[in-house]
Design a protein around this motif. Sequence first.
Motif, PDB file in Angstrom:
ATOM      1  N   ASN A 247      17.596 -17.052 -17.715  1.00  0.00           N
ATOM      2  CA  ASN A 247      17.476 -16.438 -19.114  1.00  0.00           C
ATOM      3  C   ASN A 247      17.119 -15.002 -18.841  1.00  0.00           C
ATOM      4  O   ASN A 247      17.545 -14.316 -19.290  1.00  0.00           O
ATOM      5  CB  ASN A 247      16.657 -17.244 -20.042  1.00  0.00           C
ATOM      6  CG  ASN A 247      17.129 -18.517 -20.510  1.00  0.00           C
ATOM      7  OD1 ASN A 247      18.417 -18.847 -20.125  1.00  0.00           O
ATOM      8  ND2 ASN A 247      16.554 -19.334 -20.928  1.00  0.00           N
ATOM      9  N   GLU A 248      16.004 -14.784 -18.137  1.00  0.00           N
ATOM     10  CA  GLU A 248      15.204 -13.731 -17.670  1.00  0.00           C
ATOM     11  C   GLU A 248      16.423 -12.357 -17.270  1.00  0.00           C
ATOM     12  O   GLU A 248      16.577 -11.250 -17.427  1.00  0.00           O
ATOM     13  CB  GLU A 248      14.162 -13.404 -16.904  1.00  0.00           C
ATOM     14  CG  GLU A 248      12.986 -13.944 -17.676  1.00  0.00           C
ATOM     15  CD  GLU A 248      12.513 -12.833 -18.840  1.00  0.00           C
ATOM     16  OE1 GLU A 248      12.254 -11.891 -18.413  1.00  0.00           O
ATOM     17  OE2 GLU A 248      12.575 -13.562 -19.964  1.00  0.00           O
ATOM     18  N   GLN A 250      19.583 -12.911 -17.682  1.00  0.00           N
ATOM     19  CA  GLN A 250      20.566 -12.910 -18.641  1.00  0.00           C
ATOM     20  C   GLN A 250      21.826 -13.249 -17.974  1.00  0.00           C
ATOM     21  O   GLN A 250      22.975 -12.739 -18.177  1.00  0.00           O
ATOM     22  CB  GLN A 250      20.838 -11.410 -19.176  1.00  0.00           C
ATOM     23  CG  GLN A 250      19.675 -10.782 -19.881  1.00  0.00           C
ATOM     24  CD  GLN A 250      19.811  -9.511 -20.526  1.00  0.00           C
ATOM     25  OE1 GLN A 250      20.662  -8.517 -19.842  1.00  0.00           O
ATOM     26  NE2 GLN A 250      19.375  -9.180 -21.727  1.00  0.00           N
ATOM     27  N   SER A 252      24.594 -16.503 -18.019  1.00  0.00           N
ATOM     28  CA  SER A 252      24.624 -17.575 -18.751  1.00  0.00           C
ATOM     29  C   SER A 252      25.454 -18.646 -18.158  1.00  0.00           C
ATOM     30  O   SER A 252      26.414 -18.371 -17.026  1.00  0.00           O
ATOM     31  CB  SER A 252      25.781 -17.033 -19.932  1.00  0.00           C
ATOM     32  OG  SER A 252      26.031 -18.183 -20.631  1.00  0.00           O
TER      33      SER A 252
END
Length: 278
Positions: A247-248, A250, A252
Motif C-alpha cells: 500500500n505504501e 502504491q 495494486s
Amino acid sequence: MIKTEPHRRYWLMELIVYWEGRLTANHLQQFFGLSRQQASKDINQYLQDNTGQLYYCASRKGHLPAPAFKPAFISGDVAEYLNWMTGQRAHAMPSDPGYRLEHAILTPPPRNVSPWVIRPLVHALRQHHRLEVDYGAVSKPDRDGRIIVPIRFVNTGRRWHLRAWCEKAQGYRDLVLSRFHGEPMPEGPQQAPLPPDAAWNTTITLILKPDPRLNPEQQQALTYDYGMTGGELHLPTRAALAQYLLNEMQVSVKMLDGNPAAQQLILANHDEVKPWLF
C-alpha cells in the motif's frame, strides 16, 4: 522553535503522564541519565511553572494528570508518544540553528486516539494481560466487544495499529488505534500460552518491477529511481506487514490501474505472496 533542556524534560513529563497516566522521577532518570535528586527537582520545577497540571497520588507513588490537565509541551497526537516509546525517531533537539536546513514535511491529520485507550493497552502489553475492548472496524461499523491480548504496536506508515491476539477470532489481528471506543477493561492475565504468530514470524520478499506496459525509457527511469538490480526491487518484510508495504508503495494487487504511468510498479511474485495478503 529550539527547545531548551528544561523544556525537553517538560516534554517528556507531559508525554509520559498524558499517555501512561503516571509520572515518576524514574522516568527522567532513565531517559536523561539524571540522579534521583535532580529528577525530583525537575518535576517540582514543572509543578511550579505549570500549576494545576499534575497532582501527587500516594497510593500510586507518582504524579497523575489533574482533571483539568492541558498539554503545553506535547501535541496530543498518539504518534508522538508511540514514536518515542518504540524508538523510531531521534528525540535529541538541535542546539544550533545554523545546522538546520530549509525543508518541508507533509503532516497528515492526527487520528482520534484517546489516552484513556492507550493507558490500559500499554499496561496490558507490559503485563501480558487480557482486555475487553469495544472496537469498530470499517467492515463492521456497528462495533463489537471482544477480548484481546495486546502484543505490540505497529506503525504501518500511514497509521498506528495494535497487533493483538483476538479470542473471538482465535487469531492475530491488527487493530487501528483510532477505532477503539470507550476505555478497555482489564480481564486479568492471559489464560494460556498464545500460539505462534506465523504471519509475524515469517519473512517474505516482495519483488517489484516496472509496469511492463510502460515504454523502455519510462521503465528505465523507475529502475534508476528505486536503485533496482536487474530491473527488480527486492523488499524483505514480515509477512504480516506485506500488504501495508504494498500500500505504501502504491502497488495494486487486485487490479491494474488503467494508466500504466499511475500504476508504475507491479508485484512480480504475486502467487508466492498472495497467501499473506488481506
